[in-house]
Design a protein around this motif. Structure first.
Motif, PDB file in Angstrom:
ATOM      1  N   ALA A   1       0.847  -1.184   0.000  1.00 58.76           N
ATOM      2  CA  ALA A   1       0.000   0.000   0.000  1.00 58.76           C
ATOM      3  C   ALA A   1       0.889   1.243   0.000  1.00 58.76           C
ATOM      4  O   ALA A   1       1.845   1.311   0.779  1.00 58.76           O
ATOM      5  N   PRO A   2       0.611   2.213  -0.871  1.00 63.54           N
ATOM      6  CA  PRO A   2       1.440   3.422  -0.917  1.00 63.54           C
ATOM      7  C   PRO A   2       1.533   4.143   0.428  1.00 63.54           C
ATOM      8  O   PRO A   2       2.539   4.775   0.721  1.00 63.54           O
ATOM      9  N   SER A   3       0.521   4.001   1.262  1.00 65.09           N
ATOM     10  CA  SER A   3       0.531   4.645   2.581  1.00 65.09           C
ATOM     11  C   SER A   3       1.368   3.882   3.603  1.00 65.09           C
ATOM     12  O   SER A   3       1.584   4.359   4.716  1.00 65.09           O
ATOM     13  N   SER A   4       1.868   2.694   3.234  1.00 62.91           N
ATOM     14  CA  SER A   4       2.657   1.872   4.151  1.00 62.91           C
ATOM     15  C   SER A   4       4.158   2.052   3.979  1.00 62.91           C
ATOM     16  O   SER A   4       4.948   1.378   4.628  1.00 62.91           O
ATOM     17  N   ILE A   5       4.552   2.952   3.098  1.00 57.63           N
ATOM     18  CA  ILE A   5       5.968   3.247   2.892  1.00 57.63           C
ATOM     19  C   ILE A   5       6.216   4.649   3.418  1.00 57.63           C
ATOM     20  O   ILE A   5       5.478   5.581   3.102  1.00 57.63           O
ATOM     21  N   ALA A   6       7.247   4.789   4.245  1.00 60.00           N
ATOM     22  CA  ALA A   6       7.573   6.099   4.826  1.00 60.00           C
ATOM     23  C   ALA A   6       9.018   6.467   4.512  1.00 60.00           C
ATOM     24  O   ALA A   6       9.906   5.613   4.537  1.00 60.00           O
ATOM     25  N   ILE A   7       9.217   7.726   4.193  1.00 62.53           N
ATOM     26  CA  ILE A   7      10.566   8.264   4.050  1.00 62.53           C
ATOM     27  C   ILE A   7      11.053   8.529   5.467  1.00 62.53           C
ATOM     28  O   ILE A   7      10.402   9.238   6.226  1.00 62.53           O
ATOM     29  N   SER A   8      12.177   7.901   5.836  1.00 61.41           N
ATOM     30  CA  SER A   8      12.640   7.970   7.220  1.00 61.41           C
ATOM     31  C   SER A   8      14.163   8.020   7.258  1.00 61.41           C
ATOM     32  O   SER A   8      14.828   7.187   6.626  1.00 61.41           O
ATOM     33  N   ALA A   9      14.710   8.969   7.998  1.00 59.24           N
ATOM     34  CA  ALA A   9      16.168   9.137   8.060  1.00 59.24           C
ATOM     35  C   ALA A   9      16.883   7.854   8.468  1.00 59.24           C
ATOM     36  O   ALA A   9      17.996   7.594   8.036  1.00 59.24           O
ATOM     37  N   ARG A  10      16.250   7.042   9.297  1.00 64.26           N
ATOM     38  CA  ARG A  10      16.867   5.795   9.760  1.00 64.26           C
ATOM     39  C   ARG A  10      16.159   4.561   9.212  1.00 64.26           C
ATOM     40  O   ARG A  10      16.177   3.497   9.821  1.00 64.26           O
ATOM     41  N   GLY A  11      15.537   4.703   8.057  1.00 58.38           N
ATOM     42  CA  GLY A  11      14.782   3.613   7.459  1.00 58.38           C
ATOM     43  C   GLY A  11      15.632   2.392   7.151  1.00 58.38           C
ATOM     44  O   GLY A  11      16.847   2.489   6.941  1.00 58.38           O
ATOM     45  N   ALA A  12      14.991   1.252   7.103  1.00 59.80           N
ATOM     46  CA  ALA A  12      15.681  -0.019   6.884  1.00 59.80           C
ATOM     47  C   ALA A  12      16.156  -0.204   5.445  1.00 59.80           C
ATOM     48  O   ALA A  12      17.065  -0.986   5.187  1.00 59.80           O
TER      49      ALA A  12
ATOM     50  N   GLU B   1      13.609  16.954  -1.154  1.00 60.68           N
ATOM     51  CA  GLU B   1      14.625  16.903  -2.207  1.00 60.68           C
ATOM     52  C   GLU B   1      14.643  15.544  -2.891  1.00 60.68           C
ATOM     53  O   GLU B   1      14.478  14.506  -2.247  1.00 60.68           O
ATOM     54  N   ARG B   2      14.868  15.584  -4.192  1.00 60.00           N
ATOM     55  CA  ARG B   2      15.096  14.335  -4.907  1.00 60.00           C
ATOM     56  C   ARG B   2      16.507  13.877  -4.580  1.00 60.00           C
ATOM     57  O   ARG B   2      17.379  14.679  -4.267  1.00 60.00           O
ATOM     58  N   GLY B   3      16.717  12.572  -4.617  1.00 51.81           N
ATOM     59  CA  GLY B   3      18.050  12.025  -4.365  1.00 51.81           C
ATOM     60  C   GLY B   3      17.998  10.904  -3.341  1.00 51.81           C
ATOM     61  O   GLY B   3      16.947  10.343  -3.047  1.00 51.81           O
ATOM     62  N   THR B   4      19.129  10.590  -2.781  1.00 50.97           N
ATOM     63  CA  THR B   4      19.282   9.477  -1.852  1.00 50.97           C
ATOM     64  C   THR B   4      18.376   9.651  -0.633  1.00 50.97           C
ATOM     65  O   THR B   4      18.264  10.738  -0.088  1.00 50.97           O
ATOM     66  N   ALA B   5      17.764   8.549  -0.225  1.00 51.90           N
ATOM     67  CA  ALA B   5      16.879   8.571   0.943  1.00 51.90           C
ATOM     68  C   ALA B   5      16.825   7.176   1.553  1.00 51.90           C
ATOM     69  O   ALA B   5      17.311   6.204   0.969  1.00 51.90           O
ATOM     70  N   ARG B   6      16.210   7.101   2.717  1.00 49.06           N
ATOM     71  CA  ARG B   6      15.982   5.817   3.389  1.00 49.06           C
ATOM     72  C   ARG B   6      14.481   5.683   3.605  1.00 49.06           C
ATOM     73  O   ARG B   6      13.768   6.676   3.751  1.00 49.06           O
ATOM     74  N   PHE B   7      14.026   4.421   3.637  1.00 51.81           N
ATOM     75  CA  PHE B   7      12.597   4.147   3.682  1.00 51.81           C
ATOM     76  C   PHE B   7      12.287   3.021   4.653  1.00 51.81           C
ATOM     77  O   PHE B   7      13.076   2.086   4.806  1.00 51.81           O
ATOM     78  N   ASP B   8      11.128   3.098   5.278  1.00 52.25           N
ATOM     79  CA  ASP B   8      10.575   1.997   6.063  1.00 52.25           C
ATOM     80  C   ASP B   8       9.314   1.512   5.369  1.00 52.25           C
ATOM     81  O   ASP B   8       8.547   2.324   4.823  1.00 52.25           O
ATOM     82  N   ILE B   9       9.103   0.200   5.383  1.00 52.18           N
ATOM     83  CA  ILE B   9       7.886  -0.402   4.826  1.00 52.18           C
ATOM     84  C   ILE B   9       7.181  -1.118   5.969  1.00 52.18           C
ATOM     85  O   ILE B   9       7.733  -2.039   6.569  1.00 52.18           O
ATOM     86  N   ASP B  10       5.966  -0.679   6.274  1.00 49.50           N
ATOM     87  CA  ASP B  10       5.179  -1.279   7.354  1.00 49.50           C
ATOM     88  C   ASP B  10       4.658  -2.639   6.893  1.00 49.50           C
ATOM     89  O   ASP B  10       3.876  -2.709   5.932  1.00 49.50           O
ATOM     90  N   PRO B  11       5.063  -3.726   7.536  1.00 51.23           N
ATOM     91  CA  PRO B  11       4.627  -5.068   7.123  1.00 51.23           C
ATOM     92  C   PRO B  11       3.105  -5.239   7.102  1.00 51.23           C
ATOM     93  O   PRO B  11       2.583  -6.050   6.341  1.00 51.23           O
ATOM     94  N   ARG B  12       2.382  -4.455   7.888  1.00 52.62           N
ATOM     95  CA  ARG B  12       0.914  -4.566   7.909  1.00 52.62           C
ATOM     96  C   ARG B  12       0.289  -4.075   6.612  1.00 52.62           C
ATOM     97  O   ARG B  12      -0.858  -4.406   6.320  1.00 52.62           O
ATOM     98  N   GLY B  13       1.037  -3.313   5.820  1.00 45.44           N
ATOM     99  CA  GLY B  13       0.522  -2.802   4.557  1.00 45.44           C
ATOM    100  C   GLY B  13       0.983  -3.596   3.353  1.00 45.44           C
ATOM    101  O   GLY B  13       0.817  -3.165   2.217  1.00 45.44           O
ATOM    102  N   VAL B  14       1.555  -4.783   3.594  1.00 41.99           N
ATOM    103  CA  VAL B  14       2.049  -5.632   2.506  1.00 41.99           C
ATOM    104  C   VAL B  14       1.127  -6.838   2.369  1.00 41.99           C
ATOM    105  O   VAL B  14       1.074  -7.693   3.245  1.00 41.99           O
ATOM    106  N   ALA B  15       0.380  -6.868   1.258  1.00 40.58           N
ATOM    107  CA  ALA B  15      -0.485  -8.021   0.964  1.00 40.58           C
ATOM    108  C   ALA B  15       0.327  -9.029   0.158  1.00 40.58           C
ATOM    109  O   ALA B  15       1.138  -8.653  -0.692  1.00 40.58           O
ATOM    110  N   VAL B  16       0.120 -10.291   0.432  1.00 40.42           N
ATOM    111  CA  VAL B  16       0.846 -11.346  -0.275  1.00 40.42           C
ATOM    112  C   VAL B  16      -0.130 -12.488  -0.561  1.00 40.42           C
ATOM    113  O   VAL B  16      -1.003 -12.775   0.245  1.00 40.42           O
TER     114      VAL B  16
END
Length: 170
Positions: free
Chosen positions: A85-96, A135-150
Motif C-alpha cells: 500500500a502506498p501509505s505503508s511506505i515512509a521516508i525515514s532518516a533511519r529507514g531499513a 529533495e530528490r536524491g538518496t533517501a531511506r525508507f521503512d515499509i510497514d509489514p501490515r501494509g504488505v499483501a501477499v
C-alpha cells in the motif's frame, strides 16, 4: 475502458487482453490480488510484484529486495505476488531500506513520492507536511509489514477465469 470507472460501476470485473481472459472476479478481489503483473499493469496498479517467500513473513523480490509482511500464512519456498500500500511506505532518516526519491507529484490533490527502493519503483503516499519540498536524491525508507499483501502466485486465478463456461444464446 477506464479501469477506475469500471471499479466504481461494477460488482464483477473481467480483464481481457487481445480476446484472452486474464482474470475474472469481484472488483475487490481483482484489484487487491491481481492474477499477474500484466493484470496489475492493465488496471494501473502500482507497488505490485512477484517474489518468493524466503522465510515466513519475508518476501524476496526479483531484484533481491526483501519485504516483510504481517501475513505469515504462506510457507517458505512459495512463489507469490505482493502489493505494498502506498501509505505503508515512509521516508525515514533511519529507514531499513536505502533508495532514492526520483520525483514528487500531486495526484488528485494528494502528494506522492516516486522512489526507487532495492531496484524497484514504488509510489509513496505522503502527508501534507511540506513533503512537496522534499529533495530528490538518496533517501531511506521503512515499509510497514501490515501494509504488505501477499498471495500465492495468481496464475491459478487466470486459469480459473479461462475455464469459466461461456453462455450461449438460445
Amino acid at each position: 475502458h477506464d479501469p477506475d470507472e469500471a471499479a466504481l460501476l461494477a460488482d464483477e470485473v473481467l480483464v481481457i487482453e487481445q480476446g484472452r481472459v486474464l482474470q475474472a472476479g469481484s472488483v475487490d478481489d481483482v484489484y487487491r490480488r491481481p492474477a499477474s503483473l500484466r493484470v496489475a499493469a492493465l488496471l494501473g496498479l502500482h507497488n505490485v510484484g512477484e517474489g518468493i517467500v524466503r522465510e515466513t513473513g519475508a518476501i524476496e523480490t526479483a531484484s533481491g529486495l526483501t519485504i516483510e509482511t504481517a501475513d505469515h500464512s504462506i510457507a517458505a519456498g512459495e512463489r507469490v505476488m505482493w502489493r505494498v500500500a502506498p501509505s505503508s511506505i515512509a521516508i525515514s532518516a533511519r529507514g531499513a531500506h536505502a533508495g532514492s526519491i526520483d520525483a514528487m507529484e500531486l495526484r488528485h490533490g494528494d502528494p506522492y513520492a516516486v522512489a526507487e527502493i532495492g531496484g524497484m519503483r514504488f509510489d509513496i503516499a505522503c502527508d501534507d507536511d511540506g513533503v512537496l519540498g522534499t529533495e530528490r536524491g538518496t533517501a531511506r525508507f521503512d515499509i510497514d509489514p501490515r501494509g504488505v499483501a501477499v498471495w500465492i502466485n495468481g496464475e491459478r486465478f487466470a486459469r480459473q477465469a479461462q475455464a469459466l463456461p461461456s453462455s450461449s444464446a438460445a
